[in-house]
Design an enzyme around this catalytic site. Structure first.
Site, PDB file in Angstrom:
ATOM      1  N   LYS A  22       0.840  -1.212   0.000  1.00  0.00           N
ATOM      2  CA  LYS A  22       0.000   0.000   0.000  1.00  0.00           C
ATOM      3  C   LYS A  22       0.873   1.259   0.000  1.00  0.00           C
ATOM      4  O   LYS A  22       0.674   2.167  -0.801  1.00  0.00           O
ATOM      5  CB  LYS A  22      -0.892   0.011   1.251  1.00  0.00           C
ATOM      6  CG  LYS A  22      -1.512   1.381   1.552  1.00  0.00           C
ATOM      7  CD  LYS A  22      -2.362   1.388   2.811  1.00  0.00           C
ATOM      8  CE  LYS A  22      -1.622   1.624   4.090  1.00  0.00           C
ATOM      9  NZ  LYS A  22      -1.351   3.035   4.432  1.00  0.00           N
ATOM     10  N   ASN A  23       1.844   1.297   0.909  1.00  0.00           N
ATOM     11  CA  ASN A  23       2.606   2.534   1.059  1.00  0.00           C
ATOM     12  C   ASN A  23       3.599   2.763  -0.077  1.00  0.00           C
ATOM     13  O   ASN A  23       4.119   3.863  -0.228  1.00  0.00           O
ATOM     14  CB  ASN A  23       3.315   2.567   2.419  1.00  0.00           C
ATOM     15  CG  ASN A  23       2.306   2.764   3.543  1.00  0.00           C
ATOM     16  OD1 ASN A  23       1.149   3.119   3.285  1.00  0.00           O
ATOM     17  ND2 ASN A  23       2.716   2.529   4.775  1.00  0.00           N
ATOM     18  N   ASP A 309       4.787   0.656  11.901  1.00  0.00           N
ATOM     19  CA  ASP A 309       3.549   0.050  11.401  1.00  0.00           C
ATOM     20  C   ASP A 309       3.384  -1.400  11.860  1.00  0.00           C
ATOM     21  O   ASP A 309       2.381  -2.046  11.521  1.00  0.00           O
ATOM     22  CB  ASP A 309       3.494   0.127   9.869  1.00  0.00           C
ATOM     23  CG  ASP A 309       3.322   1.561   9.381  1.00  0.00           C
ATOM     24  OD1 ASP A 309       2.923   2.412  10.197  1.00  0.00           O
ATOM     25  OD2 ASP A 309       3.598   1.830   8.200  1.00  0.00           O
ATOM     26  N   ARG A 401      -8.516  -0.329   4.646  1.00  0.00           N
ATOM     27  CA  ARG A 401      -7.634   0.657   4.021  1.00  0.00           C
ATOM     28  C   ARG A 401      -6.284   0.041   3.656  1.00  0.00           C
ATOM     29  O   ARG A 401      -5.622   0.511   2.739  1.00  0.00           O
ATOM     30  CB  ARG A 401      -7.383   1.827   4.990  1.00  0.00           C
ATOM     31  CG  ARG A 401      -8.600   2.704   5.226  1.00  0.00           C
ATOM     32  CD  ARG A 401      -8.210   3.929   6.008  1.00  0.00           C
ATOM     33  NE  ARG A 401      -6.880   4.337   5.586  1.00  0.00           N
ATOM     34  CZ  ARG A 401      -5.920   4.756   6.411  1.00  0.00           C
ATOM     35  NH1 ARG A 401      -6.146   4.860   7.689  1.00  0.00           N
ATOM     36  NH2 ARG A 401      -4.733   5.090   5.939  1.00  0.00           N
TER      37      ARG A 401
HETATM   38  N1  EPU Z   1       7.112  14.488  10.592  1.00  0.00           N
HETATM   39  C1  EPU Z   1       7.431  15.791  10.868  1.00  0.00           C
HETATM   40  N2  EPU Z   1       7.323  16.723   9.865  1.00  0.00           N
HETATM   41  C2  EPU Z   1       6.921  16.399   8.616  1.00  0.00           C
HETATM   42  C3  EPU Z   1       6.592  15.061   8.339  1.00  0.00           C
HETATM   43  C4  EPU Z   1       6.705  14.126   9.351  1.00  0.00           C
HETATM   44  O1  EPU Z   1       7.802  16.116  11.986  1.00  0.00           O
HETATM   45  O2  EPU Z   1       6.855  17.279   7.756  1.00  0.00           O
HETATM   46  C5  EPU Z   1       7.214  13.462  11.653  1.00  0.00           C
HETATM   47  C6  EPU Z   1       5.892  12.737  11.912  1.00  0.00           C
HETATM   48  O3  EPU Z   1       5.089  13.441  12.835  1.00  0.00           O
HETATM   49  C7  EPU Z   1       6.350  11.399  12.454  1.00  0.00           C
HETATM   50  C8  EPU Z   1       7.648  11.164  11.687  1.00  0.00           C
HETATM   51  O4  EPU Z   1       8.067  12.439  11.200  1.00  0.00           O
HETATM   52  O5  EPU Z   1       6.655  11.497  13.833  1.00  0.00           O
HETATM   53  C9  EPU Z   1       7.523  10.197  10.539  1.00  0.00           C
HETATM   54  O6  EPU Z   1       6.452  10.601   9.698  1.00  0.00           O
HETATM   55  P1  EPU Z   1       6.468  10.327   8.130  1.00  0.00           P
HETATM   56  O7  EPU Z   1       6.315  11.621   7.415  1.00  0.00           O
HETATM   57  O8  EPU Z   1       7.639   9.490   7.789  1.00  0.00           O
HETATM   58  O9  EPU Z   1       5.149   9.497   7.930  1.00  0.00           O
HETATM   59  P2  EPU Z   1       4.262   9.477   6.625  1.00  0.00           P
HETATM   60  O10 EPU Z   1       5.117   9.580   5.437  1.00  0.00           O
HETATM   61  O11 EPU Z   1       3.132  10.437   6.770  1.00  0.00           O
HETATM   62  C10 EPU Z   1       4.379   6.908   6.206  1.00  0.00           C
HETATM   63  C11 EPU Z   1       3.385   5.784   6.114  1.00  0.00           C
HETATM   64  C12 EPU Z   1       2.839   5.475   7.505  1.00  0.00           C
HETATM   65  C13 EPU Z   1       4.027   5.114   8.402  1.00  0.00           C
HETATM   66  C14 EPU Z   1       5.044   6.245   8.414  1.00  0.00           C
HETATM   67  C15 EPU Z   1       6.294   5.930   9.209  1.00  0.00           C
HETATM   68  C16 EPU Z   1       2.452   6.090   3.920  1.00  0.00           C
HETATM   69  C17 EPU Z   1       1.289   6.422   3.086  1.00  0.00           C
HETATM   70  N3  EPU Z   1       2.288   6.187   5.236  1.00  0.00           N
HETATM   71  O12 EPU Z   1       3.645   8.020   6.714  1.00  0.00           O
HETATM   72  O13 EPU Z   1       2.001   4.336   7.348  1.00  0.00           O
HETATM   73  O14 EPU Z   1       3.559   4.888   9.709  1.00  0.00           O
HETATM   74  O15 EPU Z   1       5.452   6.550   7.058  1.00  0.00           O
HETATM   75  O16 EPU Z   1       6.918   4.803   8.711  1.00  0.00           O
HETATM   76  O17 EPU Z   1       3.491   5.709   3.410  1.00  0.00           O
HETATM   77  C18 EPU Z   1       0.281   2.868   7.900  1.00  0.00           C
HETATM   78  O18 EPU Z   1       0.510   2.271   6.830  1.00  0.00           O
HETATM   79  O19 EPU Z   1      -0.465   2.387   8.806  1.00  0.00           O
HETATM   80  C19 EPU Z   1       0.899   4.160   8.141  1.00  0.00           C
HETATM   81  C20 EPU Z   1       0.454   5.018   9.052  1.00  0.00           C
END
Ligand code: EPU
Length: 434
Positions: A22-23, A309, A401
């Site tokens: 998915k991701n 995750d 999802r």
């Molecule tokens: N963060 C910041 N600033 C930003 C972006 C992120 O401080 O601008 C922080 C977040 O608050 C968090 C950390 O950095 O503490 C990591 O967040 P990240 O941006 O890496 O998460 P994401 O890209 O929004 C993806 C996956 C998530 C997974 C996270 C961490 C997708 C669509 N989602 O989210 O997947 O938990 O990386 O590995 O790729 C799931 O599949 O259940 C899921 C939540």
């Protein structure tokens, strides 16, 4: 709404095939917008998040067609730069449209994603990356507005308080592919899903170096073409089946599980007494080494660390492991919504700061429980498979999802799990108003 009824106690047996990630797939749909030519994605999982993404792309003007169960064709010849709030609010991952729209149209309007039950999820690093490439970013009436008369390669730093951002890195990479000049992305997330994105972009004609590392270098090109790309297997889904086998003291084969994406997780499984062996190119066999589980420790970190995750599902496993296990969250410090529900099933867990301390080894007992998010849903289902009696899991739309055909795959492994309308749930069990 639908619920799961699970009758616990059956050791899982047989084999299960992992779907596409998915991701990985979600940003790949967004990446297709970088070209005006058609792209085809294979091995796409059958999930509600993918259908939302397809709807958003259609709303942007792309023609999106599902060729078969796992293959999608995206023709983004003429697209607009704004995505509607009603669709974007359903899925945080829609923020990964920011990079492609900015790169191709030099402007993007995406509603700011709202709050999220797994914790604070800012996007400051995404926005800063767009600014570093020469765009101006403003927030107006809840909508992020990005404008760039011209883009220009630059150095970008993607590290934040909780490590590198995954989707932020995806946005920076996608925007930089069409930004003239050289971009360096330092502290880039190096999750396999980012590597998969880089591979797709490369076959579209992007010039990317340092793929899979924390330092990515991109030489902007004038335009990108279409491509045909196969999505990598879902490492989180694969690991969830490893946990399902272990928690039921079963023995299964997980097909299409890439062990090189699961190093930190498999180390913890080995500490827990779980035997995971390669049996074929991308297949692994799973069983318990001595018929019981040992306590263990896991600390979530960005890749190649233990994935956040998998924290909730591994917490369910800890409830069955003899002794004290500790799970510490370093990515989303408050991602413990599954804990109060596991307590309803007789688990002994205390939360200390960003750690869950689990006293395991006691039987779990079936109960009505409420899923709060995608991975918490899977954790409660795993607990239900190991519990004595019946477990009813409500709000399983979260599960849909991110897990392709979860109950069907579990049923094929012998699990007694079924999807029912909520009206079938005994009235005394309905906790939705609590
Ligand atoms: N963060 C910041 N600033 C930003 C972006 C992120 O401080 O601008 C922080 C977040 O608050 C968090 C950390 O950095 O503490 C990591 O967040 P990240 O941006 O890496 O998460 P994401 O890209 O929004 C993806 C996956 C998530 C997974 C996270 C961490 C997708 C669509 N989602 O989210 O997947 O938990 O990386 O590995 O790729 C799931 O599949 O259940 C899921 C939540």
């Amino acid at each position: 709404m639908e619920v799961f009824r699970i009758k616990g106690g059956t050791p899982l047996r047989g084999s299960v095939k992992v779907s596409g990630s998915k991701n990985a797939a979600l940003p790949l749909f967004a990446a297709a917008l970088l070209s005006s030519e058609e792209s085809v994605l294979e091995n796409v999982p059958n999930l509600s998040d993918i259908r939302f993404m397809a709807e958003i792309l259609t709303e942007l003007g792309a023609s999106v067609e599902r060729l078969d169960q796992t293959t999608w064709k995206i023709n983004p010849r003429s697209i607009v730069h704004y995505a509607p709030y009603e669709l974007v609010r359903k899925m945080r991952a829609s923020v990964c449209l920011l990079g492609p729209l900015t790169a191709r149209l030099r402007r993007a309007e995406i509603p700011m994603p709202g709050g999220c039950v797994i914790g604070n999820r800012p996007i400051d690093l995404h926005l800063r990356a767009m600014e570093r490439l020469g765009a101006t970013v403003e927030l107006k009436a809840g909508v992020i507005q990005v404008e760039a008369n011209s883009l220009k390669g630059n150095s970008i730093f993607m590290g934040g308080r909780h490590g590198s951002t995954v989707t932020g890195t995806a946005n920076a990479i996608m925007a930089a592919t069409l930004a003239p000049g050289r971009t360096t992305i330092d502290s880039a997330a190096c999750e396999p899903e980012i590597t998969d994105l880089c591979r797709m972009l490369t076959s579209m004609g992007a010039k990317i170096g340092g793929i899979g590392s924390h330092m990515i270098e991109i030489e902007g090109v004038e335009s990108l073409g279409g491509c045909r790309h196969r999505v990598i297997p879902d490492r989180i889904e694969a690991a969830t089946y490893v946990l399902a086998a272990a928690i039921t003291n079963g023995k299964i084969l997980v097909e299409q599980a890439k062990t090189d994406h699961l190093g930190a997780f498999l180390n913890v499984m080995s500490d827990a007494g779980i035997n995971v062996e390669n049996s074929g190119k991308n297949d692994i066999s799973v069983d318990l080494r001595n018929g019981s589980l040992n306590s263990f420790e896991a600390i979530t970190l960005p890749y190649p660390g233990f994935p956040t995750d998998l924290q909730a599902q591994t917490c369910a496993l800890a409830c069955k492991a003899n002794g004290l296990s500790i799970l510490t969250e370093r990515v989303y410090p408050s991602r413990f919504m599954h804990v109060p529900e596991l307590l309803r099933m007789g688990a002994e867990i205390s939360l200390e700061g960003t750690s869950a301390i689990v006293r395991g080894g006691k039987p779990l007992t079936g109960a009505p429980v409420m899923a709060s998010d995608l991975r918490a849903s899977a954790a409660l289902i795993l607990a239900g498979l190991a519990a004595e009696g019946e477990t009813w899991v409500q709000r399983i739309y979260h599960l849909d999802r991110g897990y392709d055909s979860f109950e069907k795959k579990l049923q094929a492994l012998g699990a007694e799990v079924e999807r029912l309308p909520e009206s079938e749930m005994p009235k005394a069990f309905d906790t939705s108003s609590a």
